[in-house]
Scaffold this motif. Structure first.
Motif, mmCIF file in Angstrom:
data_model
loop_
_atom_site.group_PDB
_atom_site.id
_atom_site.type_symbol
_atom_site.label_atom_id
_atom_site.label_comp_id
_atom_site.label_asym_id
_atom_site.label_seq_id
_atom_site.Cartn_x
_atom_site.Cartn_y
_atom_site.Cartn_z
ATOM 1 N N THR A 33 -7.921 1.596 -4.800
ATOM 2 C CA THR A 33 -8.990 2.248 -4.039
ATOM 3 C C THR A 33 -8.405 3.343 -3.156
ATOM 4 O OG1 THR A 33 -10.298 0.225 -4.005
ATOM 5 C CG2 THR A 33 -10.848 1.931 -2.393
ATOM 6 N N PRO A 34 -8.850 4.590 -3.343
ATOM 7 C CA PRO A 34 -8.287 5.694 -2.564
ATOM 8 C C PRO A 34 -9.124 6.036 -1.331
ATOM 9 C CG PRO A 34 -9.572 6.585 -4.354
ATOM 10 C CD PRO A 34 -9.703 5.080 -4.424
ATOM 11 N N THR A 35 -8.472 6.599 -0.340
ATOM 12 C CA THR A 35 -9.154 7.215 0.793
ATOM 13 C C THR A 35 -8.431 8.520 1.086
ATOM 14 O OG1 THR A 35 -7.795 5.926 2.339
ATOM 15 C CG2 THR A 35 -10.009 5.102 1.891
ATOM 16 N N ASP B 181 0.850 -1.198 0.000
ATOM 17 C CA ASP B 181 0.000 0.000 0.000
ATOM 18 C C ASP B 181 0.881 1.243 0.000
ATOM 19 O OD1 ASP B 181 -0.926 -1.120 3.265
ATOM 20 O OD2 ASP B 181 0.869 -0.017 2.694
ATOM 21 N N VAL C 27 -3.806 4.750 -0.940
ATOM 22 C CA VAL C 27 -4.357 3.983 -2.067
ATOM 23 C C VAL C 27 -3.938 2.529 -1.905
ATOM 24 C CG1 VAL C 27 -2.391 4.505 -3.588
ATOM 25 C CG2 VAL C 27 -4.607 3.880 -4.576
ATOM 26 N N THR C 28 -4.897 1.627 -2.104
ATOM 27 C CA THR C 28 -4.621 0.198 -1.982
ATOM 28 C C THR C 28 -3.965 -0.331 -3.249
ATOM 29 O OG1 THR C 28 -6.733 -0.469 -2.915
ATOM 30 C CG2 THR C 28 -6.673 -0.027 -0.531
ATOM 31 N N SER D 100 -3.202 8.371 -6.837
ATOM 32 C CA SER D 100 -3.259 7.271 -7.803
ATOM 33 C C SER D 100 -1.911 6.551 -7.787
ATOM 34 C CB SER D 100 -3.580 7.790 -9.208
ATOM 35 O OG SER D 100 -2.578 8.694 -9.647
#
Length: 121
Positions: free
Chosen positions: A56-58, A33, A51-52, A70
């Motif tokens: 998937t972002p947080t 990550d 971001v995973t 990104s």
């Protein structure tokens, strides 16, 4: 050995944009990550976005709607696109990555050297 190399900081006027990059250099590793943190002058470090591996972002509330994180898994690089910058975004921005190194699969928590972002009013 794996290290993170950041680029893209600088001076920008309020309302402007900057794109930060952080590349993981080395061999024999897998990035689990990635994240960005920042440390404003005289304040503690704070989380900005993550971001995973699947993309998937947080985001922290401070950057929602303005920042986009990104990653490019081929280039082992994470980006932070920052738009509508405000003077309170002034900080040293740090890249952070969780990395598995081979062949031991040992997990390392790595940090970049930091890049300064200054937003003038």
């Amino acid at each position: 050995q794996v290290q993170l190399v950041e680029s893209g900081g600088g001076l920008v006027q309020a309302g402007g944009s900057l794109r930060l990059s952080c590349a993981a250099a080395g061999s024999g590793f897998r990035i689990v990550d990635m994240a960005w943190h920042r440390q404003p002058p005289g304040k503690p470090r704070e989380w900005v976005a993550s971001v995973t591996g699947g993309g998937t972002p947080t985001y922290a509330d401070s950057g929602k709607g303005r920042f986009t994180i990104s990653r490019d898994n081929v280039k082992n690089t994470v980006y932070l696109q920052m738009n509508s910058l405000k003077p309170e975004d002034t900080a040293t921005y740090y890249c952070n990555a969780g990395v598995e190194v081979y062949p031991s699969y040992r997990y390392l928590d790595l940090w970049g050297q930091g890049t300064l972002v200054t937003v003038s009013s």
